[in-house]
Write a protein that holds these residues in place. Structure first.
Motif, PDB file in Angstrom:
ATOM      1  N   LEU A  12     -30.257 -20.194 109.831  1.00 34.55           N
ATOM      2  CA  LEU A  12     -30.877 -19.101 110.578  1.00 34.55           C
ATOM      3  C   LEU A  12     -30.859 -19.368 112.079  1.00 34.55           C
ATOM      4  O   LEU A  12     -30.709 -18.449 112.880  1.00 34.55           O
ATOM      5  CB  LEU A  12     -32.312 -18.885 110.098  1.00 34.55           C
ATOM      6  N   GLU A  19     -29.657 -10.794 111.675  1.00 33.27           N
ATOM      7  CA  GLU A  19     -30.173 -10.649 110.316  1.00 33.27           C
ATOM      8  C   GLU A  19     -29.093 -11.072 109.330  1.00 33.27           C
ATOM      9  O   GLU A  19     -27.934 -10.672 109.465  1.00 33.27           O
ATOM     10  CB  GLU A  19     -30.575  -9.202 110.040  1.00 33.27           C
ATOM     11  N   LEU A  40     -37.095 -19.050 101.539  1.00 37.18           N
ATOM     12  CA  LEU A  40     -37.263 -17.900 102.425  1.00 37.18           C
ATOM     13  C   LEU A  40     -38.632 -17.247 102.223  1.00 37.18           C
ATOM     14  O   LEU A  40     -39.284 -16.853 103.195  1.00 37.18           O
ATOM     15  CB  LEU A  40     -36.142 -16.883 102.198  1.00 37.18           C
ATOM     16  N   GLU A  44     -41.393 -16.956 105.086  1.00 35.42           N
ATOM     17  CA  GLU A  44     -41.925 -15.644 105.439  1.00 35.42           C
ATOM     18  C   GLU A  44     -43.454 -15.667 105.371  1.00 35.42           C
ATOM     19  O   GLU A  44     -44.132 -15.103 106.237  1.00 35.42           O
ATOM     20  CB  GLU A  44     -41.358 -14.564 104.518  1.00 35.42           C
ATOM     21  N   TRP A  48     -42.627 -17.495 109.867  1.00 41.26           N
ATOM     22  CA  TRP A  48     -41.431 -17.981 110.561  1.00 41.26           C
ATOM     23  C   TRP A  48     -40.254 -17.024 110.368  1.00 41.26           C
ATOM     24  O   TRP A  48     -39.357 -16.965 111.204  1.00 41.26           O
ATOM     25  CB  TRP A  48     -41.034 -19.358 110.053  1.00 41.26           C
ATOM     26  N   VAL A  49     -40.243 -16.321 109.255  1.00 41.97           N
ATOM     27  CA  VAL A  49     -39.125 -15.447 108.898  1.00 41.97           C
ATOM     28  C   VAL A  49     -39.668 -14.045 108.644  1.00 41.97           C
ATOM     29  O   VAL A  49     -40.765 -13.872 108.101  1.00 41.97           O
ATOM     30  CB  VAL A  49     -38.404 -15.976 107.630  1.00 41.97           C
ATOM     31  N   SER A  51     -38.415 -10.165 107.043  1.00 46.09           N
ATOM     32  CA  SER A  51     -37.378  -9.594 106.180  1.00 46.09           C
ATOM     33  C   SER A  51     -37.545  -8.083 106.092  1.00 46.09           C
ATOM     34  O   SER A  51     -38.632  -7.548 106.342  1.00 46.09           O
ATOM     35  CB  SER A  51     -37.435 -10.205 104.782  1.00 46.09           C
ATOM     36  N   TYR A  69     -32.895 -11.191 106.338  1.00 49.46           N
ATOM     37  CA  TYR A  69     -33.870 -12.128 106.893  1.00 49.46           C
ATOM     38  C   TYR A  69     -33.446 -12.516 108.298  1.00 49.46           C
ATOM     39  O   TYR A  69     -32.261 -12.608 108.599  1.00 49.46           O
ATOM     40  CB  TYR A  69     -33.921 -13.410 106.049  1.00 49.46           C
ATOM     41  N   ARG A  70     -34.445 -12.766 109.133  1.00 53.28           N
ATOM     42  CA  ARG A  70     -34.192 -13.338 110.456  1.00 53.28           C
ATOM     43  C   ARG A  70     -35.440 -14.088 110.877  1.00 53.28           C
ATOM     44  O   ARG A  70     -36.538 -13.845 110.368  1.00 53.28           O
ATOM     45  CB  ARG A  70     -33.806 -12.296 111.483  1.00 53.28           C
ATOM     46  N   LEU A  71     -35.265 -15.005 111.803  1.00 54.12           N
ATOM     47  CA  LEU A  71     -36.401 -15.756 112.321  1.00 54.12           C
ATOM     48  C   LEU A  71     -37.243 -14.864 113.221  1.00 54.12           C
ATOM     49  O   LEU A  71     -36.697 -14.084 114.013  1.00 54.12           O
ATOM     50  CB  LEU A  71     -35.916 -16.971 113.123  1.00 54.12           C
TER      51      LEU A  71
END
Length: 103
Positions: A12, A19, A40, A44, A48-49, A51, A69-71
Motif C-alpha cells: 500500500l 486505491e 486489511l 481498517e 489506517w486503511v 475501503s 483499499y487505500r491508506l
C-alpha cells in the motif's frame, strides 16, 4: 507486527494515494487473499486503511464488485513508522553462526 502485515503495508505504501483491490494487494505482497483480507480488515479497524466498493453492475461487467483499499492520511504516516520500526528490529538482531543471536 507480522511479516505478512508488513508486506501488505509495503504494498500500500508503494503508492499511498492509489486505491487497490484485494487481489492486487495480494499480488504485490506475494500473499494469498485468505491472508490479506483479515489483515486489511484489522488495519481498517485501526483507521489506517479506508475501503469502498466500486460502483458497477456485476451483471454488466461479468464479475463481482471489487472492494478497493487505500491508506488513510494518518494510516500512511503510521504505516511508514511501523514498517521502519519492524525493519530496524529485524536488522538489529542477526543470527550468530554458533547458533545464538548477536546484536
Amino acid at each position: 507486527m507480522t511479516l505478512a502485515t508488513q508486506l501488505v503495508l509495503s504494498a500500500l505504501l508503494a503508492d499511498p494515494a492509489r486505491e487497490l483491490y484485494g487481489l492486487e494487494i495480494g499480488a504485490r505482497a506475494g500473499l494469498p487473499s485468505g491472508t490479506i483480507h483479515p489483515i486489511l480488515a484489522r488495519l481498517e479497524g485501526l483507521g489506517w486503511v479506508e475501503s469502498s466498493w466500486e460502483d458497477i453492475d456485476p451483471r454488466v461487467e461479468g464479475r463481482p464488485q471489487r472492494r478497493y483499499y487505500r491508506l488513510s492520511a494518518n494510516g500512511a504516516d503510521s504505516a511508514r513508522s511501523a514498517v521502519a520500526r519492524a525493519y530496524r528490529g529485524r536488522t538489529a538482531i542477526r543470527p550468530d553462526p554458533l547458533g545464538g543471536t548477536a546484536s
